[in-house]
Design an enzyme around this catalytic site. Structure first.
Site, PDB file in Angstrom:
ATOM      1  CD  GLU A  56      47.957   0.389  29.789  1.00 17.72           C
ATOM      2  OE1 GLU A  56      47.496  -0.461  29.005  1.00 17.72           O
ATOM      3  OE2 GLU A  56      47.757   0.356  31.021  1.00 17.72           O
ATOM      4  CE  LYS A  76      47.507  -4.319  28.457  1.00 18.07           C
ATOM      5  NZ  LYS A  76      46.577  -3.313  29.034  1.00 18.07           N
ATOM      6  CB  CYS A  95      49.026  -2.299  31.940  1.00 13.37           C
ATOM      7  SG  CYS A  95      47.831  -1.939  33.257  1.00 13.37           S
TER       8      CYS A  95
END
Length: 278
Positions: free
Chosen positions: A43, A115, A156
């Site tokens: 990330e 994300k 994540c």
């Protein structure tokens, strides 16, 4: 299907995007030279910066960010599938986006994913994060062809939302990518167990390249990059948070085997309730 050699890049990205890209490029080149056909970075490969003013002073739109050109060139030069785990980029509305970008062996951008779940938490001991203050969340799940199979993209904090991985697996993903920058408290407590849970629930390979160590902006991340097989076994891992490369061979057919043994993806049933308590 046959086994594919993969490599996960563990990094300690700092506040200078060019230096971060230099570090990532060196590790990607090493992985490709050692035979990896699918390589993934963590990330925010290009920038770890928690100060808002400084962050936005260096962010660039996707079509102007050097990470896009350098990763496309790396993928084409080495004829690999290359996942930029995520890049911090400037979105069209002036907010940042946390975007995972998958490049193919021709240097083409195969897919990108923003994300979805923002890391807005209060961990305790004064540690508080408000990702949504700077970043715009995505709203669409994404799969793409890579590593001789179908790959589902995530980033994540998405890891805590099992429904997303079920959607990806039901759409055909046999490999799930989870590039991350987990905090040290949450990484120590939850990293491995959540990765293994997502693999077991969906009968999928899980590939999790991570940021690790103390970063220039003061953030501390967990590291411990991992490869989990579709039965939930840890087949490769780094037991530290130092920059490096984790290699493994994955056979996408093992996902089909696991899903035949435990057909959980096909055993869903409609459910109603519960009714709120008075």
């Amino acid at each position: 299907m046959s086994a594919v050699k993969i490599a996960l890049i563990q990094m300690r990205s700092g506040t200078d995007p060019e230096c971060n890209l230099d570090d990532a490029e060196a590790l990607v080149r090493e992985a490709a030279a050692n035979g990896a056909k699918f390589v993934a970075t963590p990330e925010t490969t290009n920038l770890v910066q928690k100060d808002r003013e400084t962050l936005f002073s260096v962010l660039r739109p996707q079509d102007e960010d050097p990470a896009m050109v350098r990763f496309a060139d790396l993928a084409a030069t080495h004829r690999i599938d290359l996942l930029g785990g995520s890049f911090a980029l400037l979105g069209p509305d002036g907010r940042a986006v946390n975007r995972s970008c998958l490049f193919g062996p021709q240097g083409e951008l195969k897919a990108s994913y923003d994300k979805i779940h923002m890391f807005d938490v209060e961990i305790g001991s004064g540690e508080r994060w408000q990702e949504s203050a700077n970043y715009k969340p995505g709203d669409r799940a994404v799969i793409a062809s890579a590593a001789s199979t179908v790959v589902g993209l995530s980033v994540c904090y998405d890891l805590r939302f099992a429904y997303l991985y079920r959607l990806l697996a039901k759409a055909g993903a046999r490999v799930l990518t989870v590039p991350s920058a987990f905090t040290r408290p949450t990484g120590k407590a939850h990293w491995e167990v959540l990765l293994r849970a997502r693999a077991i629930e969906t009968g999928s390979w899980v590939l999790a390249p991570a940021q690790g160590g103390r970063h220039e902006d003061g953030r501390k991340t967990w590291g411990h990059s991992m490869v989990i097989d579709p039965w939930g076994a840890v087949v490769a891992h780094l037991d530290h948070d130092e920059p490096g490369i984790l290699y493994a061979e994955i056979d996408p057919a093992k996902a089909d085997e696991a899903r035949t043994r435990i057909p959980a993806l096909h055993n869903d049933r409609p459910v109603t309730g519960p009714d709120p308590l008075a």
